[in-house]
Write a protein that holds these residues in place. Structure first.
Motif, PDB file in Angstrom:
ATOM      1  N   THR A 227       0.959  -1.291  -0.158  1.00  9.80           N
ATOM      2  CA  THR A 227       0.240  -0.059   0.059  1.00  9.80           C
ATOM      3  C   THR A 227       1.154   1.446  -0.049  1.00  9.80           C
ATOM      4  O   THR A 227       0.429   2.503  -0.477  1.00  9.80           O
ATOM      5  N   HIS A 228       2.098   0.935   0.014  1.00 12.55           N
ATOM      6  CA  HIS A 228       2.605   2.099   0.525  1.00 12.55           C
ATOM      7  C   HIS A 228       3.662   2.594  -0.466  1.00 12.55           C
ATOM      8  O   HIS A 228       4.851   3.790  -0.939  1.00 12.55           O
ATOM      9  N   TYR A 229       4.759   1.364  -0.685  1.00 14.49           N
ATOM     10  CA  TYR A 229       6.227   0.770  -0.797  1.00 14.49           C
ATOM     11  C   TYR A 229       5.964   0.432  -2.612  1.00 14.49           C
ATOM     12  O   TYR A 229       4.913  -0.352  -3.052  1.00 14.49           O
ATOM     13  N   ARG A 230       7.429   0.990  -3.819  1.00 10.81           N
ATOM     14  CA  ARG A 230       6.676   0.195  -4.940  1.00 10.81           C
ATOM     15  C   ARG A 230       7.629  -1.040  -4.472  1.00 10.81           C
ATOM     16  O   ARG A 230       8.397  -1.205  -4.907  1.00 10.81           O
ATOM     17  N   VAL A 231       6.974  -2.222  -3.746  1.00  9.92           N
ATOM     18  CA  VAL A 231       7.663  -3.537  -3.523  1.00  9.92           C
ATOM     19  C   VAL A 231       7.328  -4.451  -5.156  1.00  9.92           C
ATOM     20  O   VAL A 231       6.382  -4.001  -5.818  1.00  9.92           O
ATOM     21  N   ALA A 232       8.152  -5.259  -4.958  1.00 11.73           N
ATOM     22  CA  ALA A 232       7.497  -6.155  -6.205  1.00 11.73           C
ATOM     23  C   ALA A 232       6.582  -6.985  -6.285  1.00 11.73           C
ATOM     24  O   ALA A 232       6.759  -7.485  -5.193  1.00 11.73           O
ATOM     25  N   GLU A 233       5.699  -6.756  -6.813  1.00  9.85           N
ATOM     26  CA  GLU A 233       4.687  -8.056  -6.542  1.00  9.85           C
ATOM     27  C   GLU A 233       4.619  -9.323  -6.756  1.00  9.85           C
ATOM     28  O   GLU A 233       5.886  -9.895  -7.524  1.00  9.85           O
ATOM     29  N   LYS A 234       4.101  -9.923  -6.184  1.00  9.31           N
ATOM     30  CA  LYS A 234       4.079 -11.636  -6.441  1.00  9.31           C
ATOM     31  C   LYS A 234       3.765 -11.910  -7.750  1.00  9.31           C
ATOM     32  O   LYS A 234       3.049 -10.942  -7.857  1.00  9.31           O
ATOM     33  N   PRO A 235       4.273 -12.537  -7.697  1.00  6.76           N
ATOM     34  CA  PRO A 235       5.688 -13.888  -7.488  1.00  6.76           C
ATOM     35  C   PRO A 235       6.595 -13.460  -7.530  1.00  6.76           C
ATOM     36  O   PRO A 235       7.264 -12.768  -8.505  1.00  6.76           O
ATOM     37  N   GLY A 236       7.440 -13.805  -6.534  1.00  8.47           N
ATOM     38  CA  GLY A 236       8.885 -14.138  -6.498  1.00  8.47           C
ATOM     39  C   GLY A 236       9.612 -12.394  -6.390  1.00  8.47           C
ATOM     40  O   GLY A 236      11.087 -12.553  -6.481  1.00  8.47           O
ATOM     41  N   GLY A 237       9.152 -11.865  -4.971  1.00 11.06           N
ATOM     42  CA  GLY A 237       9.320 -10.843  -5.501  1.00 11.06           C
ATOM     43  C   GLY A 237       9.757 -10.111  -4.102  1.00 11.06           C
ATOM     44  O   GLY A 237       9.795  -9.163  -3.295  1.00 11.06           O
ATOM     45  N   LEU A 238       9.500 -11.007  -3.490  1.00  9.96           N
ATOM     46  CA  LEU A 238       9.625 -10.944  -1.602  1.00  9.96           C
ATOM     47  C   LEU A 238      10.213 -12.201  -1.669  1.00  9.96           C
ATOM     48  O   LEU A 238      10.017 -13.304  -1.585  1.00  9.96           O
ATOM     49  N   GLY A 239      11.675 -11.766   0.124  1.00  9.04           N
ATOM     50  CA  GLY A 239      12.460 -12.517   0.394  1.00  9.04           C
ATOM     51  C   GLY A 239      11.623 -11.920   1.854  1.00  9.04           C
ATOM     52  O   GLY A 239      11.784 -11.462   1.975  1.00  9.04           O
ATOM     53  N   ILE A 240      12.777 -13.411   3.103  1.00  4.46           N
ATOM     54  CA  ILE A 240      12.262 -12.994   3.925  1.00  4.46           C
ATOM     55  C   ILE A 240      13.717 -13.742   4.446  1.00  4.46           C
ATOM     56  O   ILE A 240      14.686 -15.173   4.227  1.00  4.46           O
ATOM     57  N   ILE A 241      14.417 -13.216   5.822  1.00  3.62           N
ATOM     58  CA  ILE A 241      16.055 -13.830   6.471  1.00  3.62           C
ATOM     59  C   ILE A 241      16.278 -12.525   7.604  1.00  3.62           C
ATOM     60  O   ILE A 241      15.783 -12.153   8.512  1.00  3.62           O
ATOM     61  N   GLY A 242      16.692 -13.932   8.349  1.00  2.32           N
ATOM     62  CA  GLY A 242      16.792 -13.712   9.889  1.00  2.32           C
ATOM     63  C   GLY A 242      17.765 -14.578  10.574  1.00  2.32           C
ATOM     64  O   GLY A 242      18.724 -15.513  10.071  1.00  2.32           O
ATOM     65  N   ASN A 243      18.640 -13.885  11.373  1.00  2.00           N
ATOM     66  CA  ASN A 243      19.396 -14.915  12.227  1.00  2.00           C
ATOM     67  C   ASN A 243      18.689 -15.039  13.637  1.00  2.00           C
ATOM     68  O   ASN A 243      18.069 -14.862  14.209  1.00  2.00           O
ATOM     69  N   SER A 244      18.984 -16.262  13.934  1.00  2.00           N
ATOM     70  CA  SER A 244      18.341 -17.172  15.236  1.00  2.00           C
ATOM     71  C   SER A 244      17.099 -18.102  15.520  1.00  2.00           C
ATOM     72  O   SER A 244      16.170 -18.025  15.089  1.00  2.00           O
ATOM     73  N   THR A 245      16.023 -16.952  15.864  1.00  2.00           N
ATOM     74  CA  THR A 245      15.053 -16.475  16.450  1.00  2.00           C
ATOM     75  C   THR A 245      14.272 -16.439  15.167  1.00  2.00           C
ATOM     76  O   THR A 245      13.587 -17.209  14.005  1.00  2.00           O
ATOM     77  N   GLY A 246      15.106 -14.889  14.282  1.00  2.00           N
ATOM     78  CA  GLY A 246      15.064 -14.799  12.988  1.00  2.00           C
ATOM     79  C   GLY A 246      14.699 -15.586  12.054  1.00  2.00           C
ATOM     80  O   GLY A 246      14.280 -16.080  11.342  1.00  2.00           O
ATOM     81  N   GLY A 247      16.084 -16.445  11.573  1.00  2.00           N
ATOM     82  CA  GLY A 247      16.926 -17.665  10.887  1.00  2.00           C
ATOM     83  C   GLY A 247      15.117 -18.245  10.693  1.00  2.00           C
ATOM     84  O   GLY A 247      15.468 -19.257   9.844  1.00  2.00           O
ATOM     85  N   TYR A 248      14.812 -19.188  12.353  1.00  2.00           N
ATOM     86  CA  TYR A 248      14.023 -19.931  12.294  1.00  2.00           C
ATOM     87  C   TYR A 248      12.669 -20.148  11.447  1.00  2.00           C
ATOM     88  O   TYR A 248      11.613 -20.345  10.915  1.00  2.00           O
ATOM     89  N   CYS A 249      12.627 -18.597  11.872  1.00  3.74           N
ATOM     90  CA  CYS A 249      10.743 -17.916  11.324  1.00  3.74           C
ATOM     91  C   CYS A 249      10.854 -17.954  10.144  1.00  3.74           C
ATOM     92  O   CYS A 249      10.551 -17.802   9.213  1.00  3.74           O
TER      93      CYS A 249
END
Length: 372
Positions: A227-249
């Motif tokens: 709704t606010h940013y020019r993020v790439a439309e799905k599919p394929g434009g969104l990823g997720i990364i984290g460390n430790s608990t964030g990595g599991y998530c």
């Protein structure tokens, strides 16, 4: 004089040094057997130990970002906002601040990018969470005004602080440098804690009768960003990364929601949600929900998604090293989900290790997201 203030750390270190020096200086005078002398020795030793403990604790917190404030340290954090009533016409995302990218060397957004502080409210889960958004320089340049950018959600560990992703782990600065070197696409980074109901550790689970954390990350957050940013439309434009608990998530959400997240990267992750004093009862006796949160069980009993995963560990220093090797083999056996890894010879479960892995992880993420 907040918990993470350099002034507090300096005071603690000076106090420890002065108390130690005072103990050495006064010890001969307190060498008697009188109650006053014994009490003096006990007081000096106790004071020195407490000051030293405080200095070491504050320094560790500065390095690892465990707690953001005194209230956070003592379990009095009030910034929960789990249930929020929206006023009519109100949006799910509000920008509440903006700043330069540390180390960018560019004062203007079009040359050095920008970091915005936002508040996000989930339309379906009613979960509210603060976050930081890194916007690359290209986002502000006229020739890219119609472009949509690949976007990565970045999660801390537990308890963690979102600001540590900016200041300590240097995600924005690293993404900027990689793009300038031509090693990665310009990306939007959305940085926040996986703990959306502090001080409880929700482990990104939809808790029966409690916070619907997985749904927040799988539906509400991506919807709010669009709704606010020019993020790439799905599919394929969104990823997720984290460390430790964030990595599991990150791994779990990427596995569960491949239609939303094309790639998931876990730095020093684990593979099964723990149950302890910080989490409480996450599953409320729901066996199916407990199994779903176990990534080994999920890979063995559910269809493998067409997505990409990355895991990292160290041969020496990470207790989940063997589990990581087993997870790699389990994913490879699916024949559908792609798996990559970063394995260091040595490295503990700490910021220094993750800083060594983040450049390669962001480069990997960039290569697997569409957009730009």
């Amino acid at each position: 004089m907040g918990l993470t203030s350099d002034n507090v750390l300096v005071v603690a270190v000076l106090s420890a040094v002065l108390l130690f020096s005072g103990t050495v200086w006064l010890w001969p005078r307190l060498a008697r057997r009188s109650l006053r002398a014994v009490g003096g020795r006990i007081g000096l030793l106790l004071g020195t130990q407490l000051a030293l403990f405080a200095a070491v604790g504050l320094a560790a917190n500065q390095s690892f970002g465990f707690y953001a404030s005194w209230a956070d340290l003592f379990g009095q954090e009030k910034d929960q906002g789990v249930v929020v009533d929206h006023p009519p016409g109100g949006g799910p995302l509000e920008v509440v601040g903006s700043r330069r990218v540390p180390g960018s060397g560019g004062a203007l957004p079009g040359t050095g990018g920008r970091i915005q502080r936002i508040d996000v409210v989930g339309r379906t889960t009613r979960i509210a969470s603060p976050a930081y958004v890194y916007l690359p320089p290209e986002y502000f340049q006229p020739r890219y005004r119609t472009h949509r950018f690949p976007t990565a959600v970045v999660l801390t560990g537990y308890p963690g602080t979102a600001s540590a992703l900016v200041e300590k782990l240097r995600y924005p600065r690293t993404a900027l440098e990689l793009a300038r070197a031509g090693r990665a696409k310009p990306m939007i980074l959305v940085m926040l804690r996986p703990t959306v109901a502090p001080p409880r550790d929700t482990e990104c689970v939809d808790i029966p009768g409690g916070p619907q954390t997985e749904s927040f990350f799988a539906k509400d957050l991506p919807d709010a960003l669009r709704t606010h940013y020019r993020v790439a439309e799905k599919p394929g434009g969104l990823g997720i990364i984290g460390n430790s608990t964030g990595g599991y998530c990150a791994l779990k959400i990427a596995l569960h929601h491949p239609d939303v997240y094309a790639a998931g990267a876990g730095l020093s992750p684990y593979y099964k949600a723990p149950i302890d004093a910080t989490t409480g009862d996450l599953f409320q006796g729901d066996k199916a929900l407990r199994h779903r949160a176990d990534l080994f069980w999920y890979l063995a009993h559910r269809p493998a998604p067409d997505s990409s995963l990355l895991v990292s560990s160290s041969k020496v220093g990470e207790k989940d090293y063997r589990d990581t090797l087993r997870f790699i083999e389990r994913v490879r056996d699916t024949g559908r989900t792609r798996i990559s890894s970063i394995i260091l010879e040595s490295g503990g479960h700490n910021f220094n290790t993750w800083r060594r892995e983040i450049p390669a992880a962001l480069e990997w993420m960039s290569g697997r997201l569409s957009g730009f």
